[in-house]
Design a protein around this motif. Structure first.
Motif, PDB file in Angstrom:
ATOM      1  N   VAL A   1      20.531 -59.351  31.728  1.00 19.27           N
ATOM      2  CA  VAL A   1      19.831 -59.231  30.448  1.00 19.27           C
ATOM      3  C   VAL A   1      18.347 -59.381  30.714  1.00 19.27           C
ATOM      4  O   VAL A   1      17.926 -60.189  31.557  1.00 19.27           O
ATOM      5  N   TRP A   2      17.532 -58.588  30.008  1.00 18.46           N
ATOM      6  CA  TRP A   2      16.104 -58.568  30.287  1.00 18.46           C
ATOM      7  C   TRP A   2      15.335 -58.074  29.078  1.00 18.46           C
ATOM      8  O   TRP A   2      15.874 -57.316  28.249  1.00 18.46           O
ATOM      9  N   GLN A   3      14.077 -58.506  28.978  1.00 17.81           N
ATOM     10  CA  GLN A   3      13.166 -58.016  27.946  1.00 17.81           C
ATOM     11  C   GLN A   3      12.106 -57.128  28.587  1.00 17.81           C
ATOM     12  O   GLN A   3      11.544 -57.470  29.618  1.00 17.81           O
ATOM     13  N   TYR A   4      11.868 -56.000  27.954  1.00 22.83           N
ATOM     14  CA  TYR A   4      10.827 -55.084  28.436  1.00 22.83           C
ATOM     15  C   TYR A   4      10.267 -54.323  27.245  1.00 22.83           C
ATOM     16  O   TYR A   4      11.015 -53.752  26.445  1.00 22.83           O
ATOM     17  N   ASN A   5       8.952 -54.344  27.140  1.00 20.31           N
ATOM     18  CA  ASN A   5       8.248 -53.559  26.127  1.00 20.31           C
ATOM     19  C   ASN A   5       8.779 -53.839  24.723  1.00 20.31           C
ATOM     20  O   ASN A   5       8.932 -52.931  23.903  1.00 20.31           O
ATOM     21  N   GLY A   6       9.052 -55.121  24.449  1.00 22.12           N
ATOM     22  CA  GLY A   6       9.454 -55.520  23.111  1.00 22.12           C
ATOM     23  C   GLY A   6      10.914 -55.307  22.783  1.00 22.12           C
ATOM     24  O   GLY A   6      11.336 -55.562  21.653  1.00 22.12           O
ATOM     25  N   LYS A   7      11.716 -54.865  23.758  1.00 20.66           N
ATOM     26  CA  LYS A   7      13.138 -54.646  23.520  1.00 20.66           C
ATOM     27  C   LYS A   7      13.959 -55.467  24.510  1.00 20.66           C
ATOM     28  O   LYS A   7      13.476 -55.846  25.577  1.00 20.66           O
ATOM     29  N   VAL A   8      15.207 -55.714  24.138  1.00 25.94           N
ATOM     30  CA  VAL A   8      16.124 -56.451  24.997  1.00 25.94           C
ATOM     31  C   VAL A   8      17.142 -55.467  25.561  1.00 25.94           C
ATOM     32  O   VAL A   8      17.708 -54.642  24.824  1.00 25.94           O
ATOM     33  N   TYR A   9      17.378 -55.558  26.874  1.00 24.98           N
ATOM     34  CA  TYR A   9      18.318 -54.682  27.565  1.00 24.98           C
ATOM     35  C   TYR A   9      19.426 -55.517  28.197  1.00 24.98           C
ATOM     36  O   TYR A   9      19.196 -56.666  28.601  1.00 24.98           O
ATOM     37  N   ALA A  10      20.615 -54.929  28.290  1.00 29.79           N
ATOM     38  CA  ALA A  10      21.741 -55.643  28.888  1.00 29.79           C
ATOM     39  C   ALA A  10      22.638 -54.660  29.633  1.00 29.79           C
ATOM     40  O   ALA A  10      22.867 -53.531  29.173  1.00 29.79           O
ATOM     41  N   PHE A  11      23.144 -55.098  30.787  1.00 27.54           N
ATOM     42  CA  PHE A  11      24.126 -54.336  31.551  1.00 27.54           C
ATOM     43  C   PHE A  11      25.499 -54.958  31.359  1.00 27.54           C
ATOM     44  O   PHE A  11      25.667 -56.181  31.395  1.00 27.54           O
ATOM     45  N   ARG A  12      26.511 -54.084  31.199  1.00 27.45           N
ATOM     46  CA  ARG A  12      27.906 -54.527  31.167  1.00 27.45           C
ATOM     47  C   ARG A  12      28.781 -53.400  31.692  1.00 27.45           C
ATOM     48  O   ARG A  12      28.469 -52.216  31.508  1.00 27.45           O
ATOM     49  N   ASN A  13      29.875 -53.735  32.357  1.00 26.55           N
ATOM     50  CA  ASN A  13      30.804 -52.712  32.817  1.00 26.55           C
ATOM     51  C   ASN A  13      31.358 -51.922  31.638  1.00 26.55           C
ATOM     52  O   ASN A  13      31.546 -52.464  30.537  1.00 26.55           O
TER      53      ASN A  13
END
Length: 685
Positions: free
Chosen positions: A169-181
């Protein structure tokens, strides 16, 4: 002979020091904790019940839930959960509570006016006055209604689509991103938060090219295969060797809107024939399943707006992402699956087992020695990178391995100087953070660079000596899985696979202490960064597929926060003298209504003594710190200072105050200090 009456005494002591499991009971700081669960140390002292966390997807946050009060004469069948509308269906909301004279609503759209109200087409009552806000409610009722509204908002938030753990999970450019299978466990999928929830990021395709003409392809150019006739639009040009001017360029094109399949052929761009040569069709960009992602944001371009997100997962190639275009980074390694990543001195660093490699300066796609790339052998498996200020010529990068600590000085491959910092202490993976000093978890405890350097004796220099038994137990039975810092609270937070965690609070470089945490939703990954508003936001992924925002809300995503804080036994300077305890004066601060319980233990909690029963406290807090009332039920008001006398009984040599709570409604408050009133009696026999 005149009777000598023992003098009444009162002793004040602040709550400070955190959990202490190693000091002898007779010597322990009386404001320290002999046991605790789900409390944290305030940066200005005192102990706080742990802040809550709540699920997150980009939709309205549960902690932002609001409600409205609708005065109403109920004449029909109405239940919690019903959607109530006004007579014209112009206003509607979800029912969260019903009283004899009011309907409490949340998710309200429009404004209810005087008149009939309906559920579907059925009239269930008459609104007797205009919809009002909750300003007239008491703090206790307000907390209850807000909690009910929170439940409704929470139910609208889903987990990240797919199966298994959140992998990153990460924040970039004001958005939150997440990886999941994905559901079939065949690939890891990147998702982005939005007002409609988690949305999968569309991956593009990568087309590898070798030689070509002297024209340098540009983003937005349309390419055409000279044999296949296939077309696509260039979204990123990744030059890895050679140059377009010399006709020796090699690298890859990130493309989308492909029509047809490319073959071994030349690529034409309008007005620029034979711009590149390819050997095969493009390939879809994807990630292998079940990696563990690590990220960094960095601006290699140097201009405003060119900061990008970089990541790796130990299963696939590293990548760059700008919110739309994701670029796999090819390093040339036979097994190109780096596990750890860092941007340092404007170069991208990646770890491959015991090998560290970095890109050229400002060239994250280029991994050739001629462009400044080099390899650094570390002699042991790399577990963490950490950039730190202050060395012979500027910032340095600490490279932690399982059993060693190395420091990389210099600016680039022309002057790198790798210095063994410690041959005896390393770090567990994903535990390195910088919070005024480099902090990591080693087999011997939570360590810091400065104490290691100053003392050299690593067991003695561990910051976590006071909780060594807890750290040893966690390290033996579980694995550390993630760490982060809280800038606002000056905390280093360390999480284990069991759901347990340890929080270390600091102030001006000094460790204030540690506390023990247990979360019902185990952390699998975490990030702490500034959000779109510039305020720090902490998000963690869990094994249930949800992303949660930490330090938000008043519950563990709807579950009550169970907490307790057992203070050390205080003998008030006379450990072998019996005392008769009479009263306690407590100092508590906060901003809203709360409830907790308090009891005390005497004589080291001996069964030979009658121990005090537990008493409940309900408090209305504002900006004040003290107030008056009685022990059974007492209330704070807005006066700045008014001591609260609390009855305490018992005859023993020492006493321990024990605070506890179990609620999903109340905001954090701080227990600062106590003043105990007692009368000295005889010496113990």
């Amino acid at each position: 002979m005149k009777l000598q009456i023992p003098a009444h005494q009162s002793k004040f002591y602040p709550f400070q020091g955190g959990l202490d499991l190693t000091s002898p009971p007779i010597q322990i700081n009386p404001g320290a904790l002999r046991a605790c669960l789900n409390v944290e140390i305030g940066v200005r002292g005192g102990y706080l019940p742990l802040g809550g966390y709540e699920r997150f997807s980009g939709k309205a946050k549960p902690s932002d839930a609001v409600y409205a009060v609708l005065p109403c004469v109920i004449t029909g069948s109405l239940a919690v959960g019903d959607v109530l509308t006004d007579n014209t269906a112009a206003a509607y909301g979800t029912v969260i509570a019903i009283t004899a004279t009011e309907i409490i609503l949340t998710l309200v759209t429009g404004t209810f006016a005087v008149g009939n109200v309906k559920v579907g087409a059925t009239v269930v009552g008459t609104c007797s006055a205009a919809q009002s806000d909750p300003a007239t409610e008491t703090q206790a009722i307000d907390a209850t209604y807000r909690n009910l509204a929170t439940d409704v908002y929470r139910a609208l938030i889903a987990g990240v689509p797919g199966a298994g753990d959140i992998l990153g999970v990460w924040q970039y450019n004001g958005k939150v991103y997440a990886f999941r299978n994905n559901a079939g466990l065949t690939a890891a999928v990147l998702h982005v938060s939005s007002t409609s929830g988690w949305t999968a990021v569309t991956m593009m395709r990568e087309l590898v090219f070798t030689s070509g003409g002297v024209y340098e392809p540009q983003e937005g150019d349309v390419i055409t295969g000279t044999i296949s006739g296939a077309t696509a639009t260039i979204r990123r040009v990744c030059l890895r060797s050679g140059s377009f001017a010399a006709g020796t360029a090699a690298g890859s094109l990130i493309i989308n809107t492909q029509v047809g399949n490319f073959v071994a052929e030349n690529l034409d761009i309008p007005l620029h024939l034979n711009s590149a040569t390819i050997a095969a069709n493009s390939a879809a960009i994807s990630f292998a399943p079940s990696g563990r992602f690590e990220f960094v944001n960095w601006n290699f371009g140097g201009a405003s707006g060119t900061s990008r997100m970089y990541g790796c997962d130990g299963k696939s190639k590293a990548f760059e992402f700008d919110g739309t275009v994701l670029v796999p980074i090819t390093t040339g390694m036979a097994t190109d699956t780096p596990l750890h990543i860092r941007a340092h001195k404007n170069q991208l660093f990646l770890s491959f087992g015991s090998s560290v490699q970095h890109s050229g300066i400002g060239l994250p796609y280029t991994w050739l020695p001629v462009f400044g790339n080099s390899e650094i052998a570390c002699g042991d498996t790399v577990t963490n990178f950490l950039s730190v200020p202050g060395d012979q010529s500027g910032g340095a990068m600490v490279i932690y391995t399982k059993n060693r600590t190395l420091v990389l000085y210099g600016n680039d491959s022309s002057d790198w100087n790798l210095i063994p910092f410690s041959e005896e202490a390393g770090a567990r993976a994903y535990t390195a953070q910088y919070i005024g000093r480099g902090v990591v978890l080693d087999d011997q405890g939570v360590m810091s660079l400065d104490t290691t350097q100053n003392f050299g004796n690593f067991a003695a220099s561990a910051l976590s000596q006071q909780i060594a038994p807890l750290i040893d137990s966690l390290n033996d039975d579980y694995s550390p899985i993630a760490s982060c810092i809280s800038r606002k609270k000056n905390q280093y937070r360390l999480f284990y696979t069991s759901g347990q965690a340890v929080y270390m609070t600091m102030q001006q470089g000094k460790v204030l202490g540690f506390t023990s945490i247990t979360l019902p939703d185990a952390v699998t990954c975490i990030c702490s960064q500034e959000g779109a508003t510039g305020r720090e936001e902490i998000y963690f992924g869990s094994s249930d597929g949800f992303v949660y925002q930490m330090d938000a809300g008043t519950s563990f995503d709807g579950d009550p926060i169970n907490w307790y804080a057992s203070l050390a036994f205080n003998h008030f300077g006379s450990p072998r003298a019996i005392k008769s305890f009479h009263k306690a004066v407590l100092e508590v601060t906060g901003t809203s209504y709360c409830e907790f319980s308090l009891t005390s233990a005497i004589a080291y909690d001996s069964t030979e003594f009658d121990q005090n029963s537990t008493t409940s406290a309900s408090i209305e807090l504002s900006s004040s710190t003290w107030d008056t009332s009685t022990w059974d039920k007492f209330y704070w008001d807005s006066r700045a200072l008014s001591p609260t006398e609390v009855d305490i009984s018992g005859h023993a040599e020492n006493i321990s105050l024990i605070f506890s709570g179990n609620s999903d409604e109340f905001k954090q408050f701080t227990l600062h200090s106590a003043m105990l009133h007692f009368t000295p009696r005889r010496a113990m026999r």
